[in-house]
Design a protein around this motif. Structure first.
Motif, PDB file in Angstrom:
ATOM      1  N   TRP A   1      10.117  17.799  50.775  1.00  0.00           N
ATOM      2  CA  TRP A   1       9.976  17.314  52.150  1.00  0.00           C
ATOM      3  C   TRP A   1      11.301  16.747  52.649  1.00  0.00           C
ATOM      4  O   TRP A   1      12.043  16.112  51.897  1.00  0.00           O
ATOM      5  N   THR A   2      11.554  16.960  53.929  1.00  0.00           N
ATOM      6  CA  THR A   2      12.653  16.293  54.614  1.00  0.00           C
ATOM      7  C   THR A   2      12.059  15.503  55.786  1.00  0.00           C
ATOM      8  O   THR A   2      10.912  15.723  56.182  1.00  0.00           O
ATOM      9  N   LYS A   3      12.843  14.613  56.347  1.00  0.00           N
ATOM     10  CA  LYS A   3      12.378  13.822  57.475  1.00  0.00           C
ATOM     11  C   LYS A   3      12.002  14.728  58.651  1.00  0.00           C
ATOM     12  O   LYS A   3      10.998  14.500  59.337  1.00  0.00           O
ATOM     13  N   SER A   4      12.769  15.778  58.873  1.00  0.00           N
ATOM     14  CA  SER A   4      12.474  16.673  59.989  1.00  0.00           C
ATOM     15  C   SER A   4      11.175  17.438  59.757  1.00  0.00           C
ATOM     16  O   SER A   4      10.409  17.687  60.703  1.00  0.00           O
ATOM     17  N   GLU A   5      10.893  17.784  58.503  1.00  0.00           N
ATOM     18  CA  GLU A   5       9.638  18.475  58.203  1.00  0.00           C
ATOM     19  C   GLU A   5       8.448  17.553  58.392  1.00  0.00           C
ATOM     20  O   GLU A   5       7.383  17.976  58.855  1.00  0.00           O
ATOM     21  N   VAL A   6       8.620  16.294  58.018  1.00  0.00           N
ATOM     22  CA  VAL A   6       7.558  15.309  58.247  1.00  0.00           C
ATOM     23  C   VAL A   6       7.275  15.188  59.739  1.00  0.00           C
ATOM     24  O   VAL A   6       6.109  15.168  60.173  1.00  0.00           O
ATOM     25  N   GLU A   7       8.336  15.118  60.534  1.00  0.00           N
ATOM     26  CA  GLU A   7       8.159  14.993  61.979  1.00  0.00           C
ATOM     27  C   GLU A   7       7.496  16.238  62.568  1.00  0.00           C
ATOM     28  O   GLU A   7       6.680  16.146  63.487  1.00  0.00           O
ATOM     29  N   GLU A   8       7.835  17.402  62.024  1.00  0.00           N
ATOM     30  CA  GLU A   8       7.223  18.641  62.512  1.00  0.00           C
ATOM     31  C   GLU A   8       5.719  18.649  62.260  1.00  0.00           C
ATOM     32  O   GLU A   8       4.929  19.014  63.142  1.00  0.00           O
ATOM     33  N   VAL A   9       5.310  18.234  61.060  1.00  0.00           N
ATOM     34  CA  VAL A   9       3.876  18.165  60.766  1.00  0.00           C
ATOM     35  C   VAL A   9       3.188  17.176  61.701  1.00  0.00           C
ATOM     36  O   VAL A   9       2.098  17.429  62.212  1.00  0.00           O
ATOM     37  N   GLY A  10       3.839  16.048  61.939  1.00  0.00           N
ATOM     38  CA  GLY A  10       3.252  15.050  62.824  1.00  0.00           C
ATOM     39  C   GLY A  10       3.114  15.520  64.254  1.00  0.00           C
ATOM     40  O   GLY A  10       2.250  15.029  65.003  1.00  0.00           O
ATOM     41  N   SER A  11       3.930  16.479  64.683  1.00  0.00           N
ATOM     42  CA  SER A  11       3.875  16.940  66.062  1.00  0.00           C
ATOM     43  C   SER A  11       3.031  18.182  66.247  1.00  0.00           C
ATOM     44  O   SER A  11       2.486  18.421  67.325  1.00  0.00           O
ATOM     45  N   THR A  12       2.905  19.002  65.208  1.00  0.00           N
ATOM     46  CA  THR A  12       2.175  20.261  65.358  1.00  0.00           C
ATOM     47  C   THR A  12       0.793  20.241  64.726  1.00  0.00           C
ATOM     48  O   THR A  12      -0.057  21.065  65.075  1.00  0.00           O
ATOM     49  N   LEU A  13       0.541  19.318  63.796  1.00  0.00           N
ATOM     50  CA  LEU A  13      -0.758  19.267  63.119  1.00  0.00           C
ATOM     51  C   LEU A  13      -1.553  18.048  63.539  1.00  0.00           C
ATOM     52  O   LEU A  13      -2.551  18.151  64.242  1.00  0.00           O
ATOM     53  N   ALA A  14      -1.113  16.903  63.117  1.00  0.00           N
ATOM     54  CA  ALA A  14      -1.818  15.651  63.402  1.00  0.00           C
ATOM     55  C   ALA A  14      -0.844  14.508  63.178  1.00  0.00           C
ATOM     56  O   ALA A  14       0.103  14.632  62.391  1.00  0.00           O
TER      57      ALA A  14
END
Length: 403
Positions: free
Chosen positions: A159-172
């Motif tokens: 995981w990277t910080k940007s991937e965490v943010e992507e999940v938070g914006s596109t999933l939940a």
């Protein structure tokens, strides 16, 4: 169902899938628009007086402001404190994952057994860390909220910080706070990280589920318990020396933890005010590792065996190992029969109530009554009503929505 107000400007792919499937069925999904047959009551769902859901915002570090369109119906958790919070708020059935379900679920049911009408069906829950935190699993579960800390998630393998943010914006949206457990520094990029107590975090989660009344009622039980414990504590000079530790599987060493440091991982020991036999130790990490020689030098009056009430450890085997060891048998706690099972660090509000009571009886039997014998695999012991430190029926009524 839910959104990060600062990153989701319109419907996502997931929203379209949900709306499209529901439209083919003849109506939008419950909780997204008015559905008189299935919508929850207004107080729980955030609906207005006409039964129409209205967005609401909950704020917490490190996630900031999170906007919800309706009360989450599918909830992802990692550590069981958040599952325990969901159960306490009447939403345990919404949770789809928890760390080592058999261990967490069995331990929680050890406590819930004493609350009429409260139980957890843990069989079938996903283990979020069985193969590491998996993006594929998160998308497969398709949750409405992720009760986990994005700062912590950014430290996990793959995981990277940007991937965490992507999940938070596109999933939940992510909604959790991990580092309040120990007050350790958050990872780089989370400079304004704020720490909360266990019950402050519980209050934030209660806002997510729109369950302020349940939270306030349980918080009152907790405050009464703390007051009762504080009033009954003996003077500091008369309190026992204590070590919170876990014996290694091979019986050769101890993993040791502090008692009175900040953080919600110590929410069941800090209020008891015992003397930490390793208080002066500054371990490089969340815990230390000591051998029998060091443990003998500390020679605590009491050993609280962390995880001892879980199905992962046998207290009978632990005591036998200590008694058979040439150095372990000389420990004061072993000779006096004061090696006790403790619960889990990852404790939610209901777990915290029982673990506070358990610790008070183990450390101060003259003030709070004797801790009963505990046999491996059995639930939290039955304690006579006049020796209980909090009202089980009151808690059960609150959780069941009858209070």
């Amino acid at each position: 169902m839910v959104s990060r107000s600062n990153v989701r400007g319109g419907p996502t792919r997931r929203d379209c899938v949900k709306y499209g499937g529901a439209l083919l069925g003849g109506g939008l999904t419950a909780g997204c628009t008015d559905d008189s047959d299935s919508a929850p009551d207004s107080a729980a769902s955030g609906a207005n007086g006409d039964g129409v859901d209205e967005p609401y915002t909950v704020s917490m570090s490190p996630v900031g402001d999170v906007e919800f369109d309706a009360v989450p119906e599918q909830v992802f958790t990692v550590f069981p404190q958040y599952l325990d919070m969901a159960v306490a708020l009447g939403h345990g059935d919404a949770v789809n994952a928890v760390y080592v379900p058999e261990m967490s679920g069995t331990t929680m049911n050890h406590y819930y057994r004493h609350l009429d009408g409260v139980s957890l069906e843990w069989d079938g829950l996903h283990d979020p860390l069985q193969d590491g935190l998996s993006k594929e699993m998160l998308y497969e579960l398709d949750s409405d909220v992720l009760l986990a800390d994005p700062a912590w998630a950014s430290t996990q393998s793959g995981w990277t910080k940007s991937e965490v943010e992507e999940v938070g914006s596109t999933l939940a949206p992510w909604f959790g706070n991990f580092y309040s457990g120990t007050h350790d520094p958050a990872p780089e990029g989370y400079d304004d990280y704020q720490y909360y107590t266990l019950w402050e975090l519980f209050g934030k989660v209660a806002e997510v589920f729109r369950e302020a009344e349940r939270y306030e009622a349980l918080a009152a039980v907790h405050e009464d318990l703390l007051a009762r414990i504080e009033e009954g504590l003996p003077p500091e000079e008369d309190r026992p020396t204590v070590v919170r530790a876990t014996l290694s599987e091979d019986g050769s060493k101890f993993w040791t933890y502090h008692l009175n440091e900040p953080g919600y991982w110590l929410a069941d020991t800090r209020p008891l005010g015992a003397t930490d036999a390793f208080a002066a130790e500054d371990w490089d990490g969340l815990f230390g590792t000591v051998d029998y020689e060091v443990m003998l030098e500390a020679d605590p009056d009491v050993i609280l065996h962390l995880w001892g009430l879980t199905p992962n450890y046998s207290m009978a085997d632990t005591r036998r190992t200590l008694e058979d060891h040439p150095a372990g048998k000389d420990l004061t706690a072993v000779k006096d029969g004061r090696v006790y099972p403790a619960g889990m660090r990852y404790q939610g509000p209901i777990m915290n109530l029982f673990q506070l009571e358990m610790g008070a009886k183990q450390l101060y039997p003259e003030q709070f009554g004797e801790w009963p014998d505990y046999r491996d695999g059995e639930p939290y012991p039955n304690i006579p009503a006049d020796e209980q430190l909090f009202d089980r029926q009151r808690v059960a009524s609150i959780v069941n929505g009858d209070a």
